[in-house]
Design a protein around this motif. Sequence first.
Motif, mmCIF file in Angstrom:
data_model
loop_
_atom_site.group_PDB
_atom_site.id
_atom_site.type_symbol
_atom_site.label_atom_id
_atom_site.label_comp_id
_atom_site.label_asym_id
_atom_site.label_seq_id
_atom_site.Cartn_x
_atom_site.Cartn_y
_atom_site.Cartn_z
ATOM 1 N N HIS A 15 -2.524 -14.848 -0.744
ATOM 2 C CA HIS A 15 -1.859 -14.103 0.316
ATOM 3 C C HIS A 15 -2.546 -14.438 1.644
ATOM 4 O O HIS A 15 -3.775 -14.587 1.698
ATOM 5 N N GLN A 64 -3.506 -12.721 4.129
ATOM 6 C CA GLN A 64 -4.616 -11.827 4.470
ATOM 7 C C GLN A 64 -5.847 -12.098 3.602
ATOM 8 O O GLN A 64 -6.983 -11.970 4.071
ATOM 9 N N ASN A 120 -0.506 -11.738 -8.035
ATOM 10 C CA ASN A 120 -0.129 -10.942 -6.865
ATOM 11 C C ASN A 120 -0.628 -11.551 -5.556
ATOM 12 O O ASN A 120 -0.561 -10.905 -4.511
ATOM 13 N N TRP A 147 -6.793 -7.991 -3.754
ATOM 14 C CA TRP A 147 -5.504 -8.438 -3.242
ATOM 15 C C TRP A 147 -5.127 -7.625 -2.013
ATOM 16 O O TRP A 147 -5.810 -6.674 -1.647
ATOM 17 N N TYR A 148 -4.024 -8.023 -1.387
ATOM 18 C CA TYR A 148 -3.540 -7.307 -0.201
ATOM 19 C C TYR A 148 -2.226 -6.637 -0.545
ATOM 20 O O TYR A 148 -1.296 -7.267 -1.056
ATOM 21 N N ASP A 149 -2.154 -5.332 -0.251
ATOM 22 C CA ASP A 149 -0.956 -4.540 -0.507
ATOM 23 C C ASP A 149 -0.116 -4.493 0.762
ATOM 24 O O ASP A 149 -0.492 -3.838 1.735
ATOM 25 N N ASP A 150 1.008 -5.191 0.756
ATOM 26 C CA ASP A 150 1.854 -5.251 1.951
ATOM 27 C C ASP A 150 2.480 -3.902 2.291
ATOM 28 O O ASP A 150 2.763 -3.625 3.463
ATOM 29 N N ASN A 151 2.711 -3.080 1.291
ATOM 30 C CA ASN A 151 3.303 -1.758 1.553
ATOM 31 C C ASN A 151 2.300 -0.829 2.221
ATOM 32 O O ASN A 151 2.619 -0.129 3.188
ATOM 33 N N GLU A 152 1.083 -0.809 1.721
ATOM 34 C CA GLU A 152 0.049 0.060 2.284
ATOM 35 C C GLU A 152 -0.642 -0.556 3.499
ATOM 36 O O GLU A 152 -1.334 0.139 4.240
ATOM 37 N N LYS A 153 -0.492 -1.885 3.659
ATOM 38 C CA LYS A 153 -1.214 -2.613 4.714
ATOM 39 C C LYS A 153 -2.723 -2.445 4.535
ATOM 40 O O LYS A 153 -3.481 -2.239 5.489
#
Length: 227
Positions: free
Chosen positions: A18, A20, A139, A173-179
Amino acid sequence: MKESIYRTALGSNFEKLHPQIQKRFGFSSKDNMAAIGTGIMENVWHGKFYTLPFLCLGTWRNIMFPSSGKNIPFTIENYAYQDSFGRETVTWIRKFHFNSRIRRFDATMIYAQSRKMIVDYLGTHQHLAVDIDASVAKNGGIHIRSGEQRFYEGPINFVFPMVLSGRADVCEWYDDNEKKFRIKVVVNNDKWGPLFGYSGAFDVEFKNISPQDVPLNVKPLREERRE
């Protein structure tokens, strides 16, 4: 070598991370950057009562610890610099802010040319060197698994028996929903089962800092040449 040790280890697969995660794991000492994370570990746990001696021993040099809890404030400090042997090095200084005390989990990682992989030196004195297998998770995160461990202390040099230690399985990992960045760590012992772990989320601030200004309190008290 002045590129990110994780880029070196992953090769072309680094680009599959990802964006980020690429930013967080993609800097080296030449980039004059540090990544400082702050967040909450939703669950910090340890194994059954008979695993506590392992964890108590780890507190001696800031490795593992016997504390547990929910929603524990957490910080992580990643600085990149070249150590006294000229090796590209990244600090992993994790602090867990329990009500009664701060527990610290220290490590420094290098890319070992002799082993063609990342080596993770655990603790304040780099006395335990751990082979690291890094890969790209489904992910888009980075998946890290520990392998052989070697103990170095003065003239002492031996492969550490896994019956007395643990194997770590880590995914960040990076959570796109939570930023937010998320992490899950599980450490198991081959004989005794689950030893220690934590999971939660954090934000990261990228700071400009020159290698000579890396704080002394994030560096090991002793550097080990043997990989």
